[in-house]
Enzyme design. Sequence first.
Site, mmCIF file in Angstrom:
data_model
loop_
_atom_site.group_PDB
_atom_site.id
_atom_site.type_symbol
_atom_site.label_atom_id
_atom_site.label_comp_id
_atom_site.label_asym_id
_atom_site.label_seq_id
_atom_site.Cartn_x
_atom_site.Cartn_y
_atom_site.Cartn_z
ATOM 1 N N GLN A 1 1.930 -6.110 -3.492
ATOM 2 C CA GLN A 1 2.381 -6.249 -2.103
ATOM 3 C C GLN A 1 3.767 -5.586 -1.967
ATOM 4 O O GLN A 1 3.993 -4.594 -2.632
ATOM 5 C CB GLN A 1 2.369 -7.713 -1.632
ATOM 6 C CG GLN A 1 0.971 -8.288 -1.489
ATOM 7 C CD GLN A 1 0.424 -8.859 -2.789
ATOM 8 O OE1 GLN A 1 1.122 -9.496 -3.552
ATOM 9 N NE2 GLN A 1 -0.837 -8.646 -3.060
ATOM 10 N N GLY B 1 -4.599 -4.326 -4.295
ATOM 11 C CA GLY B 1 -5.563 -3.295 -4.686
ATOM 12 C C GLY B 1 -4.780 -2.052 -5.028
ATOM 13 O O GLY B 1 -4.217 -1.419 -4.153
ATOM 14 N N HIS B 2 -4.687 -1.748 -6.303
ATOM 15 C CA HIS B 2 -3.952 -0.558 -6.724
ATOM 16 C C HIS B 2 -4.938 0.553 -7.057
ATOM 17 O O HIS B 2 -5.771 0.400 -7.927
ATOM 18 C CB HIS B 2 -3.080 -0.870 -7.953
ATOM 19 C CG HIS B 2 -1.924 -1.752 -7.630
ATOM 20 N ND1 HIS B 2 -1.119 -2.319 -8.573
ATOM 21 C CD2 HIS B 2 -1.428 -2.152 -6.442
ATOM 22 C CE1 HIS B 2 -0.175 -3.035 -7.980
ATOM 23 N NE2 HIS B 2 -0.352 -2.953 -6.688
ATOM 24 N N LEU C 1 3.719 12.289 1.284
ATOM 25 C CA LEU C 1 4.414 13.257 2.152
ATOM 26 C C LEU C 1 3.396 14.187 2.808
ATOM 27 O O LEU C 1 3.524 14.560 3.971
ATOM 28 C CB LEU C 1 5.415 14.072 1.320
ATOM 29 C CG LEU C 1 6.244 15.070 2.115
ATOM 30 C CD1 LEU C 1 7.203 14.353 3.066
ATOM 31 C CD2 LEU C 1 7.027 16.005 1.203
ATOM 32 N N GLY D 1 -10.960 -3.232 3.014
ATOM 33 C CA GLY D 1 -11.508 -2.139 3.819
ATOM 34 C C GLY D 1 -10.989 -2.142 5.259
ATOM 35 O O GLY D 1 -11.400 -1.311 6.069
ATOM 36 N N ASP E 1 0.820 -1.223 0.000
ATOM 37 C CA ASP E 1 0.000 0.000 0.000
ATOM 38 C C ASP E 1 0.852 1.271 0.000
ATOM 39 O O ASP E 1 0.448 2.292 0.539
ATOM 40 C CB ASP E 1 -0.962 0.010 1.209
ATOM 41 C CG ASP E 1 -1.729 -1.290 1.306
ATOM 42 O OD1 ASP E 1 -2.289 -1.703 0.291
ATOM 43 O OD2 ASP E 1 -1.736 -1.911 2.393
ATOM 44 N N LYS F 1 2.083 2.219 -5.180
ATOM 45 C CA LYS F 1 2.757 1.760 -6.408
ATOM 46 C C LYS F 1 1.913 2.070 -7.637
ATOM 47 O O LYS F 1 2.437 2.407 -8.683
ATOM 48 C CB LYS F 1 3.019 0.245 -6.344
ATOM 49 C CG LYS F 1 3.988 -0.146 -5.255
ATOM 50 C CD LYS F 1 4.151 -1.655 -5.175
ATOM 51 C CE LYS F 1 2.934 -2.383 -4.644
ATOM 52 N NZ LYS F 1 2.612 -2.161 -3.234
HETATM 53 P P1 IMP Z 1 -2.646 -12.918 1.517
HETATM 54 O O1 IMP Z 1 -1.765 -12.329 0.478
HETATM 55 O O2 IMP Z 1 -4.106 -12.642 1.305
HETATM 56 O O3 IMP Z 1 -2.358 -14.369 1.761
HETATM 57 O O4 IMP Z 1 -2.294 -12.178 2.909
HETATM 58 C C1 IMP Z 1 -1.036 -12.346 3.538
HETATM 59 C C2 IMP Z 1 -0.578 -11.034 4.170
HETATM 60 O O5 IMP Z 1 -0.286 -10.102 3.147
HETATM 61 C C3 IMP Z 1 -1.621 -10.359 5.061
HETATM 62 O O6 IMP Z 1 -0.948 -9.678 6.115
HETATM 63 C C4 IMP Z 1 -2.259 -9.340 4.140
HETATM 64 O O7 IMP Z 1 -2.828 -8.252 4.855
HETATM 65 C C5 IMP Z 1 -1.043 -8.909 3.334
HETATM 66 N N1 IMP Z 1 -1.396 -8.382 2.011
HETATM 67 C C6 IMP Z 1 -1.769 -9.080 0.919
HETATM 68 N N2 IMP Z 1 -1.999 -8.253 -0.121
HETATM 69 C C7 IMP Z 1 -1.739 -7.013 0.335
HETATM 70 C C8 IMP Z 1 -1.756 -5.722 -0.288
HETATM 71 O O8 IMP Z 1 -2.033 -5.560 -1.485
HETATM 72 N N3 IMP Z 1 -1.427 -4.677 0.510
HETATM 73 C C9 IMP Z 1 -1.061 -4.836 1.813
HETATM 74 N N4 IMP Z 1 -1.021 -6.018 2.415
HETATM 75 C C10 IMP Z 1 -1.348 -7.101 1.696
#
Ligand code: IMP
Length: 441
Positions: free
Chosen positions: A224, A40-41, A332, A302, A13, A16
């Site tokens: 991620q 989620g971009h 920033l 969410g 988050d 990117k």
């Molecule tokens: P999973 O990818 O759904 O298996 O989740 C594994 C970990 O990665 C968890 O802590 C999620 O909150 C985190 N995670 C997965 N996708 C994202 C993302 O796009 N942004 C932030 N954290 C993510």
Amino acid sequence: MPNIVVVGTQWGDEGKGKVVDVITPHVNVVVRFQGGNNAGHTVVVGRERFILHTIPSGILHANCRCVIGCGVVVDPASLIEEMESLVQRGVTLDGNLFISKNAHLIMPYHPVLDRASEAMLGARRIGTTGKGVGPAYVDKAARVGIRMADLLDERLFREKLETNLAQKNRLLREIYGAQTFRVDEILNPYLRYAGWLAPYITDTPLLLSRWIESGYHVLFEGAQATMLDIDHGTYPYITSSSTTAGGAATGTGVPPTRIHGVLGVAKAYTTRVGGGPFPTEMHGAVGEHIRARGNEYGSTTGRPRRCGWFDAVVLRYAVRINGLDTVALTKLDVLDQSETIKICTGYRYRGDILTDFPEEESALAEVEPAYEEVSGWMSPTTGAKSEADLPAKARQYLDRLEELIGVPFCLISTGAQRAETILCERSPLLAWFPSVRTSLL
Ligand code: IMP
């Protein structure tokens, strides 16, 4: 020539999507190399806000070809929903979207297994997005995954589905006490999805190779982030894919010798969703203030994001693991109203100060951040056109971060809009794509 990887440097988050969106006009192809619809971009174009989960954000640019690489896991129902919503908003997919034959499918039993496994882990749950991404990668590694190409071969798809369901249903029923599935209730919708997706499914490593030979510029879009990488992140509180720069090669079939640079994206502070260590986490009113100003709620689930101060130990680790050439610093402006700002320069651990990120779960649980405090600038940064336009204390904050992480900033983002972006003169981004200067004016 330049083919550049964009990766997150913290726990995701970082913004990117916006950085990729700013660079996309200067490349011909954007390719996603890992993850799935757990990502989620968010990209804001004028008054429109687009949230993309599986399709690269390059799709919002008419002349950009977008590839979903073999390292991605695809939930076809979610992908088709995303495609339909883009088409409704006037985006052209035909001739612009390509899906790897080798990308694995997220099957309906994967999200059920994801949630059931989380429930069983109790206090050690990971806090996944529940999208089935982890279980889909489990099947890939266990060699029982079903790939995009299988979806196009009805006989093979049915055979693999029947074999998998025999095993998954026992697991679901006997270990997890969860819902089970019949072959036809998966087969019928998946064959419909096959009809939809068939025109887009292709040999993407071959396409990418031809495009690169013919001089196309490729941007590799990571999802991620570094600290969620399956090998280099805060295991086991990670996602199940290779989120770091090395994943760009394996997740697309483009050899490392055809990749020329790596750009990391970092927030001016830190956030994390889900469980796991987070040394600079802020508790109480300060964290609430940042969450509210930064609108720190997950774009996929969410969920409120945990907020913390900028962690230079994490950033130095990201520089090392990804070989970052430069960093784009986002949000920033969220710090504009903070009277004092802390920067974590090291971790206190059993009487020592660690300046390198410790990889052991037990050490991470014990470390305490060592902070440097700076006074905030208490004035708006949004709309600044150059670093010189920023308040002096904001410039000092940026200088200190750069000094601590050891690579130059290329972009400073001060708002969600494309125009709310400052280009840094010393940045390698300008050497890679000189025309970025004109597009940001
Ligand atoms: P999973 O990818 O759904 O298996 O989740 C594994 C970990 O990665 C968890 O802590 C999620 O909150 C985190 N995670 C997965 N996708 C994202 C993302 O796009 N942004 C932030 N954290 C993510």
